[in-house]
Design a protein around this motif. Structure first.
Motif, PDB file in Angstrom:
ATOM      1  N   ASN A   1       0.793  -1.231   0.000  1.00 33.63           N
ATOM      2  CA  ASN A   1       0.000   0.000   0.000  1.00 33.63           C
ATOM      3  C   ASN A   1       0.827   1.285   0.000  1.00 33.63           C
ATOM      4  O   ASN A   1       0.341   2.351   0.360  1.00 33.63           O
ATOM      5  N   ARG A   2       2.109   1.150  -0.338  1.00 32.72           N
ATOM      6  CA  ARG A   2       2.935   2.352  -0.471  1.00 32.72           C
ATOM      7  C   ARG A   2       3.391   2.472  -1.916  1.00 32.72           C
ATOM      8  O   ARG A   2       3.704   1.469  -2.542  1.00 32.72           O
ATOM      9  N   ASN A   3       3.469   3.707  -2.402  1.00 31.65           N
ATOM     10  CA  ASN A   3       3.997   3.897  -3.747  1.00 31.65           C
ATOM     11  C   ASN A   3       5.513   4.017  -3.687  1.00 31.65           C
ATOM     12  O   ASN A   3       6.041   4.847  -2.947  1.00 31.65           O
ATOM     13  N   LEU A   4       6.186   3.165  -4.454  1.00 32.01           N
ATOM     14  CA  LEU A   4       7.641   3.198  -4.508  1.00 32.01           C
ATOM     15  C   LEU A   4       8.073   3.459  -5.937  1.00 32.01           C
ATOM     16  O   LEU A   4       7.349   3.140  -6.881  1.00 32.01           O
ATOM     17  N   ILE A   5       9.264   4.014  -6.099  1.00 25.49           N
ATOM     18  CA  ILE A   5       9.786   4.261  -7.432  1.00 25.49           C
ATOM     19  C   ILE A   5      10.582   3.020  -7.868  1.00 25.49           C
ATOM     20  O   ILE A   5      11.589   2.667  -7.260  1.00 25.49           O
ATOM     21  N   ALA A   6      10.104   2.372  -8.916  1.00 24.41           N
ATOM     22  CA  ALA A   6      10.649   1.073  -9.314  1.00 24.41           C
ATOM     23  C   ALA A   6      12.093   1.155  -9.803  1.00 24.41           C
ATOM     24  O   ALA A   6      12.841   0.200  -9.696  1.00 24.41           O
ATOM     25  N   CYS A   7      12.506   2.304 -10.331  1.00 25.47           N
ATOM     26  CA  CYS A   7      13.845   2.379 -10.915  1.00 25.47           C
ATOM     27  C   CYS A   7      14.922   2.637  -9.869  1.00 25.47           C
ATOM     28  O   CYS A   7      16.101   2.493 -10.139  1.00 25.47           O
ATOM     29  N   THR A   8      14.513   3.022  -8.634  1.00 27.06           N
ATOM     30  CA  THR A   8      15.528   3.281  -7.605  1.00 27.06           C
ATOM     31  C   THR A   8      15.439   2.292  -6.438  1.00 27.06           C
ATOM     32  O   THR A   8      16.363   2.213  -5.640  1.00 27.06           O
ATOM     33  N   THR A   9      14.330   1.577  -6.310  1.00 24.75           N
ATOM     34  CA  THR A   9      14.150   0.679  -5.170  1.00 24.75           C
ATOM     35  C   THR A   9      14.647  -0.725  -5.497  1.00 24.75           C
ATOM     36  O   THR A   9      14.189  -1.313  -6.478  1.00 24.75           O
ATOM     37  N   PRO A  10      15.578  -1.270  -4.701  1.00 18.74           N
ATOM     38  CA  PRO A  10      16.008  -2.647  -4.950  1.00 18.74           C
ATOM     39  C   PRO A  10      14.881  -3.618  -4.618  1.00 18.74           C
ATOM     40  O   PRO A  10      14.111  -3.381  -3.681  1.00 18.74           O
ATOM     41  N   VAL A  11      14.806  -4.680  -5.378  1.00 13.28           N
ATOM     42  CA  VAL A  11      13.753  -5.665  -5.134  1.00 13.28           C
ATOM     43  C   VAL A  11      14.160  -6.488  -3.909  1.00 13.28           C
ATOM     44  O   VAL A  11      15.335  -6.768  -3.692  1.00 13.28           O
ATOM     45  N   ALA A  12      13.181  -6.850  -3.070  1.00 16.41           N
ATOM     46  CA  ALA A  12      13.475  -7.597  -1.841  1.00 16.41           C
ATOM     47  C   ALA A  12      12.690  -8.905  -1.827  1.00 16.41           C
ATOM     48  O   ALA A  12      11.649  -9.027  -2.481  1.00 16.41           O
ATOM     49  N   GLU A  13      13.205  -9.851  -1.097  1.00 12.76           N
ATOM     50  CA  GLU A  13      12.605 -11.180  -1.006  1.00 12.76           C
ATOM     51  C   GLU A  13      11.143 -11.062  -0.532  1.00 12.76           C
ATOM     52  O   GLU A  13      10.854 -10.381   0.443  1.00 12.76           O
ATOM     53  N   GLY A  14      10.261 -11.732  -1.262  1.00 13.18           N
ATOM     54  CA  GLY A  14       8.858 -11.800  -0.849  1.00 13.18           C
ATOM     55  C   GLY A  14       8.017 -10.572  -1.157  1.00 13.18           C
ATOM     56  O   GLY A  14       6.864 -10.487  -0.750  1.00 13.18           O
ATOM     57  N   MET A  15       8.593  -9.612  -1.872  1.00 17.34           N
ATOM     58  CA  MET A  15       7.826  -8.405  -2.227  1.00 17.34           C
ATOM     59  C   MET A  15       6.605  -8.777  -3.072  1.00 17.34           C
ATOM     60  O   MET A  15       6.715  -9.590  -3.980  1.00 17.34           O
ATOM     61  N   ILE A  16       5.475  -8.186  -2.754  1.00 19.67           N
ATOM     62  CA  ILE A  16       4.296  -8.358  -3.604  1.00 19.67           C
ATOM     63  C   ILE A  16       3.985  -6.990  -4.211  1.00 19.67           C
ATOM     64  O   ILE A  16       3.670  -6.031  -3.494  1.00 19.67           O
ATOM     65  N   ILE A  17       4.159  -6.909  -5.532  1.00 22.79           N
ATOM     66  CA  ILE A  17       4.140  -5.608  -6.210  1.00 22.79           C
ATOM     67  C   ILE A  17       2.926  -5.487  -7.128  1.00 22.79           C
ATOM     68  O   ILE A  17       2.639  -6.394  -7.913  1.00 22.79           O
ATOM     69  N   ASP A  18       2.209  -4.374  -7.007  1.00 20.55           N
ATOM     70  CA  ASP A  18       1.156  -4.042  -7.974  1.00 20.55           C
ATOM     71  C   ASP A  18       1.733  -3.086  -8.988  1.00 20.55           C
ATOM     72  O   ASP A  18       2.328  -2.076  -8.618  1.00 20.55           O
ATOM     73  N   ASN A  19       1.565  -3.383 -10.283  1.00 15.64           N
ATOM     74  CA  ASN A  19       2.110  -2.517 -11.329  1.00 15.64           C
ATOM     75  C   ASN A  19       1.041  -2.108 -12.337  1.00 15.64           C
ATOM     76  O   ASN A  19       0.712  -0.932 -12.454  1.00 15.64           O
ATOM     77  N   ASP A  20       0.475  -3.091 -13.022  1.00 16.56           N
ATOM     78  CA  ASP A  20      -0.491  -2.774 -14.078  1.00 16.56           C
ATOM     79  C   ASP A  20      -1.899  -2.764 -13.494  1.00 16.56           C
ATOM     80  O   ASP A  20      -2.715  -3.635 -13.771  1.00 16.56           O
ATOM     81  N   ILE A  21      -2.180  -1.762 -12.654  1.00 15.00           N
ATOM     82  CA  ILE A  21      -3.518  -1.647 -12.061  1.00 15.00           C
ATOM     83  C   ILE A  21      -4.077  -0.272 -12.424  1.00 15.00           C
ATOM     84  O   ILE A  21      -3.318   0.669 -12.639  1.00 15.00           O
ATOM     85  N   PRO A  22      -5.401  -0.160 -12.520  1.00 12.61           N
ATOM     86  CA  PRO A  22      -5.995   1.101 -12.980  1.00 12.61           C
ATOM     87  C   PRO A  22      -5.539   2.321 -12.182  1.00 12.61           C
ATOM     88  O   PRO A  22      -5.278   3.372 -12.756  1.00 12.61           O
ATOM     89  N   GLU A  23      -5.425   2.180 -10.854  1.00 12.60           N
ATOM     90  CA  GLU A  23      -5.062   3.334 -10.016  1.00 12.60           C
ATOM     91  C   GLU A  23      -3.689   3.883 -10.419  1.00 12.60           C
ATOM     92  O   GLU A  23      -3.502   5.096 -10.535  1.00 12.60           O
ATOM     93  N   LEU A  24      -2.716   2.970 -10.606  1.00 11.46           N
ATOM     94  CA  LEU A  24      -1.368   3.414 -10.956  1.00 11.46           C
ATOM     95  C   LEU A  24      -1.317   3.941 -12.383  1.00 11.46           C
ATOM     96  O   LEU A  24      -0.667   4.949 -12.655  1.00 11.46           O
ATOM     97  N   ASN A  25      -2.000   3.256 -13.291  1.00 10.95           N
ATOM     98  CA  ASN A  25      -1.970   3.711 -14.685  1.00 10.95           C
ATOM     99  C   ASN A  25      -2.599   5.094 -14.821  1.00 10.95           C
ATOM    100  O   ASN A  25      -2.177   5.896 -15.645  1.00 10.95           O
ATOM    101  N   GLU A  26      -3.617   5.365 -14.015  1.00  8.90           N
ATOM    102  CA  GLU A  26      -4.258   6.678 -14.042  1.00  8.90           C
ATOM    103  C   GLU A  26      -3.283   7.747 -13.527  1.00  8.90           C
ATOM    104  O   GLU A  26      -3.189   8.847 -14.074  1.00  8.90           O
ATOM    105  N   LEU A  27      -2.555   7.383 -12.478  1.00  7.28           N
ATOM    106  CA  LEU A  27      -1.554   8.298 -11.914  1.00  7.28           C
ATOM    107  C   LEU A  27      -0.447   8.582 -12.934  1.00  7.28           C
ATOM    108  O   LEU A  27      -0.021   9.722 -13.133  1.00  7.28           O
ATOM    109  N   ARG A  28       0.004   7.513 -13.609  1.00  2.04           N
ATOM    110  CA  ARG A  28       1.055   7.666 -14.622  1.00  2.04           C
ATOM    111  C   ARG A  28       0.559   8.519 -15.781  1.00  2.04           C
ATOM    112  O   ARG A  28       1.280   9.376 -16.293  1.00  2.04           O
ATOM    113  N   LYS A  29      -0.693   8.291 -16.169  1.00  2.00           N
ATOM    114  CA  LYS A  29      -1.274   9.075 -17.258  1.00  2.00           C
ATOM    115  C   LYS A  29      -1.307  10.553 -16.875  1.00  2.00           C
ATOM    116  O   LYS A  29      -1.000  11.425 -17.694  1.00  2.00           O
TER     117      LYS A  29
END
Lengths: 182, 234
Positions: B59-87
Motif C-alpha cells: 500500500n505504499r507507492n515506490l519508485i521502481a527504478c531506484t528501489t532494490p527488489v526484496a525477497e517476498g515483495m508483492i508488487i502491484d504494477n499494471d492496475i488502474p489506479e497506478l496507470n491513471e496516476l502515470r497518465k
C-alpha cells in the motif's frame, strides 16, 4: 425518429481534419443515411437552421472570430468534439505563442523575405477584420468540449468509429494504431 | 545460478525471480513485465526524476527504478489506479512543455508520446503553459530545444565528450531550473555522437541537425506497437 444532426467548423486549422473526414471514402454514403448535416463548410450551409446533436470543431482559437464561432457552436450543439491537434492544443498555429503578436504581424506583412507589395508598410488594422488573440488557445480552454479526437489529422477510421459510436450509442473501440498525434 | 539463490517476488500476480541488487524495474524487465518509465536509461544511475515507474508495495507507492527488489515483495504494477496516476504525469509533462507533435522530428520515436499512446491520452486535463525557455542552436550538429525538455536528466548522465558532461542543470532548483548545453563541448561532438545524444533524449529536446523526418509514418518505433510491448513479448 429523425436523424442526428451534425455541424462542422474550421477555426485556426488547415481543413486537413475535414479532408480526413472525407477520407472515410464510400462510407460517406452510409454516413448520409445515418445523419443529417447542418452548418458546415462541406455543404456550404453558413448559419445554423436548427439545434444540432454533434458539432465537430477543427482548429484552435487564434482570433476573435474563432471564439465567436466556437461559442455559437456550443450554443447550438448538444455534443462538441475537438477534432485534431489544433483544436486540442492549438497545433502548429500555436507555435506563435512564444512570439509577441506585433513581431508576428511585422514579419508577415513588412519584414518577411516574401513581402513585395506592401510599400506603405501597413499592418492590417481594418475594423472589419477579426482581432488576433494574444496567443492561440485550445478549444476546451474557451468552451466546454465533450470529446477529443487527436491526430494531425485524426485518421479517417478514428473519425468514422467515433461518429458511429456517438450516433449509435455503441462503445468506441480504439485500436492502438488509430490514436496518433501526427 | 539456480532459483534458490535468487530473490523471489511477485508482480501483478506473476511469480518472478531476480538477481540480488536488481531494482524492481530491472527485475520486472528481465521477467517480461513492463513497468512504464521515462527517465530510466541503461548504464546511468537512475535519477528517479520522472516518477512514472511508481509501483505499489504494501500500500505504499515506490519508485521502481531506484528501489532494490526484496525477497517476498508483492508488487502491484499494471492496475488502474497506478496507470491513471502515470497518465496524469504524462499529461502534466505534455502541458508543461511545447510538445507540437505534428511539427517535431522525434514524433513516432518519442517515448513521452509513446506513453501517451499506451495510456490512450486524448487530451491533457491541465491547462497548457506554452513555456518560453529558449532554444540553443549554436552547436554544429545539435539543436537543443529547452521548451520540450522534461528534465529527466538522461542527457546529463549519458552525453559525454572527453569524460566531461555536455549537459547540466543551470542551478539547484526553483522555477528557473532547466538543462543547459555546454556550447564549447557540444560543438566538438561528432555527427555520430550527436545522433547518439538525440537517441538518449526521450523527447525532442535534443535533435540532430539536418536529420529531418528520417523514417516515414508507419515505419517509426511506436507506430504499430506500443512502448513496452517488446518486453512483454519475451
Amino acid at each position: 425518429m429523425s436523424k442526428p444532426v451534425i455541424a462542422t467548423a474550421t477555426l485556426a486549422g488547415c481543413f486537413g481534419c475535414h479532408m480526413s473526414l472525407l477520407d472515410i471514402d464510400e462510407r460517406i454514403l452510409e454516413l448520409i443515411e445515418l445523419v443529417e448535416f447542418n452548418k458546415s463548410p462541406i455543404n456550404d450551409i453558413k448559419t445554423f437552421t436548427k439545434q444540432c446533436d454533434i458539432g465537430l470543431i477543427e482548429g484552435g482559437c487564434s482570433n476573435s472570430e474563432n471564439i465567436e464561432v466556437l461559442k455559437d457552436f456550443r450554443k447550438n450543439c448538444k455534443i462538441l468534439v475537438s477534432l485534431g491537434e489544433c483544436a486540442i492544443m492549438g497545433g502548429l498555429p500555436a507555435m506563435r505563442n512564444g512570439i509577441p503578436i506585433r513581431e508576428c504581424l511585422e514579419e508577415a506583412y513588412i519584414t518577411g523575405p516574401t513581402v513585395r507589395m506592401n510599400t506603405k508598410k501597413i499592418l492590417p488594422n481594418d475594423d472589419e477584420l477579426p482581432m488576433m488573440l494574444d496567443k492561440v488557445y485550445p478549444c476546451h480552454e474557451i468552451v466546454k468540449i465533450d470529446y477529443f479526437l487527436p491526430g494531425c489529422p485524426p485518421t479517417a477510421d478514428l473519425i468514422w468509429n467515433a461518429l458511429l459510436a456517438l450516433v449509435t450509442g455503441d462503445e468506441l473501440k480504439l485500436p492502438y494504431e488509430v490514436v496518433k498525434f501526427d | 545460478m539456480d532459483n534458490t539463490e535468487k530473490i523471489k517476488f511477485v508482480i501483478d500476480d506473476k511469480v518472478c525471480y531476480a538477481e540480488p541488487g536488481q531494482t524492481i524495474l530491472e527485475a520486472a524487465k528481465s521477467n517480461g513485465v513492463y513497468i512504464p518509465s521515462l527517465c530510466y536509461i541503461e548504464g546511468v544511475k537512475p535519477p528517479g526524476s520522472c516518477r512514472i515507474c511508481n509501483v505499489r508495495v504494501n500500500n505504499r507507492n515506490l519508485i521502481a527504478c531506484t528501489t532494490p527488489v526484496a525477497e517476498g515483495m508483492i508488487i502491484d504494477n499494471d492496475i488502474p489506479e497506478l496507470n491513471e496516476l502515470r497518465k496524469a504525469i504524462v499529461e502534466m509533462l505534455f502541458v508543461s512543455g511545447n510538445h507540437f507533435c505534428p511539427g517535431c522530428e522525434k514524433s513516432g520515436n518519442c517515448e513521452l508520446q509513446a506513453l501517451a499512446y499506451r495510456f490512450q491520452m486524448m487530451v491533457p486535463r491541465f491547462p497548457y503553459e506554452f513555456p518560453e525557455k529558449g532554444v540553443n542552436a549554436t552547436s554544429k550538429y545539435i539543436f537543443h530545444d529547452r521548451n520540450r525538455c522534461i528534465m529527466c536528466k538522461r542527457c546529463i548522465g549519458k552525453v559525454m565528450k572527453d569524460e566531461k558532461h555536455v549537459f547540466a542543470y543551470n542551478s539547484r532548483g526553483g522555477e528557473h531550473l532547466h538543462v543547459v548545453m555546454d556550447e564549447e563541448l557540444a560543438s566538438q561532438l561528432t555527427e555520430e555522437e550527436a545522433t547518439e545524444a538525440m537517441d538518449i533524449c526521450p523527447v525532442g529536446a535534443i535533435l540532430k541537425k539536418e536529420r529531418g523526418y528520417y523514417s516515414p509514418i508507419g515505419h517509426r518505433k511506436y507506430d504499430k506497437e506500443s512502448i513496452g510491448s517488446d518486453i512483454e513479448k519475451k
